[in-house]
Write an enzyme that holds these catalytic residues in place. Sequence first.
Site, PDB file in Angstrom:
ATOM      1  N   LYS A   1       8.491  -3.006   0.000  1.00 48.60           N
ATOM      2  CA  LYS A   1       8.870  -1.559  -0.491  1.00 48.60           C
ATOM      3  C   LYS A   1      10.321  -1.211  -0.520  1.00 48.60           C
ATOM      4  CE  LYS A   1       4.768   1.137   0.901  1.00 48.60           C
ATOM      5  NZ  LYS A   1       4.355   1.636  -0.385  1.00 48.60           N
TER       6      LYS A   1
ATOM      7  N   ARG B   1      -6.854  -0.727  -0.089  1.00 49.56           N
ATOM      8  CA  ARG B   1      -8.300  -1.091  -0.398  1.00 49.56           C
ATOM      9  C   ARG B   1      -8.555  -2.519  -0.425  1.00 49.56           C
ATOM     10  NH1 ARG B   1      -5.030  -0.639  -6.613  1.00 49.56           N
ATOM     11  NH2 ARG B   1      -4.034   0.776  -5.160  1.00 49.56           N
TER      12      ARG B   1
END
Length: 488
Positions: free
Chosen positions: A267, A341
């Site tokens: 990130k 996920r």
Amino acid sequence: MKVSFVNKLSEKKETLVIVSDKSSMPKIAGLGQKTLNSINLAIKNENFKFNKLQTLEIISSDKLGYSKIIIIGLGEDPSVSLRESDLIGGKITQLNSKTNSNIDVLVSKNISNDESMLRIGYGSILATYKFDKYKSKKSKTNFSKTIKLVSNKNSRSLSKKFNHNKSVAQGVFLARDLVNEPSNILNPEDYAKRIKGLSKYGLKVEVLNEVKMKKLGMDSLLGVGRGSQYDSQLVIIKWDGLKTKKTKPLCFVGKGVCFDSGGISLKPGNKMEEMIGDMGGSAAVVGLMKSLALRKAKANVVGIVGLVENMPDGTAQKPGDIVNTMSGQTIEIQNTDAEGRLVLADALWYAQDRFKPEFMIDLATLTGAIVMSLGNKMAGIFSNNDSLSDKLFIAGEESGDLVWRLPLSSSYDKMINSQFADMKNIGMGGAGSITAAQFLKRFVNKVPWVHVDIAGTATGMEKNSINTSWATGFGVHLLDTLVSKFYE
Ligand code: BES
Ligand code: ZN
Ligand code: MG
């Protein structure tokens, strides 16, 4: 701070708080004509408008009995929502610490029903939360005084019912603590130990380490933690409130990424520190389980949290990697930052496979896209079952943890097909929250299921009287309401 329900004003009078709209004011039970006259004079002099949550402080001459009287306005609209009752309670706590005095509270008729009274009490407890353990100078606010909510007739039954609200508040506080905690303290291993500590409330806690998860084939979850120095953990928390009946359990699953650096798909640095909160879904589940145990909920409930740390490293998983899952389906990793996920894929499969639950609800700080859609006001929900989804919506309205349903559809499902594996972990072409939900759906069989994306609500909501901290504890009250309203 002690909050209680009583049926008459205190002997020793310190501060009186009156919660009322303008027209109900003269009818407040328990106030004499003289007191009312002085109050009315002050209202006139100060031109007090009774706006919602507006306060008027009256330093009274001693003949009123109380040395201070404070009015909290209710606005024009005579109906007061439960969330507004929470906020009123929060306001009273702020007045309590500001005046450093014991407070009696009188409320006008339109909010004196049991549910509103309880929620004023609930809000006043929520407002005492602070997270200053890492400040060498602690904040001076002290909550050592009492708040007594005066109710004419049923104070005993209210006190009894209030135990429920108090338990929920303890669960919310735990969730806030866990989310506010930095990741050098709360890593997956220590987090699992903390959860173990909840066994003292009667919860059964089981921890699966990496070796055990490997045996179960949970390569998807394990892949996320590969770059971390800490062992990934799957923690199963059980509350068997219905000892005799063999009912299917209710199942809650939480994403617990203790820190999400993005992994090899690192990130950007700006605000990366906020990714200590990427375990907000798991915190809501853990907080809920504590609440249920404290209030001895009459339901069988299982909470499952997948705890990992997503880090870049020579051993970390890489874009292009293909991993197996416990379900047998394979996943091409196109972006290591879409890791939540991957954790939930195995946790959800495990939950339905082992527990055959009545329903599964997962909570996760899953996508930045949900913050684009709904901001920090509501969580997004996705479901394969209208009835369960409707119940969760109602629980949202009642609890104040608001949710809004977004679609699932096969046309979005196509967006996660992969050329090499059964699916890829990101979708191109927008609708990032929906493609994430479609991905999860592939790990859910026939069981009724809701996915709750709390990336915008677990942290960073607008500060108010019932929460001045970064972490909100969102989800605990929502799920507790769902359980108590529809499943007990
Ligand atoms: N933890 C983030 C989601 C998130 C974003 C939570 C902002 C809280 C605030 C999640 O793991 C993530 O990185 N998602 C990516 C997915 C993308 C790579 C498909 C995102 O939303 O950008
Ligand atoms: Zn994440
Ligand atoms: Mg990520």
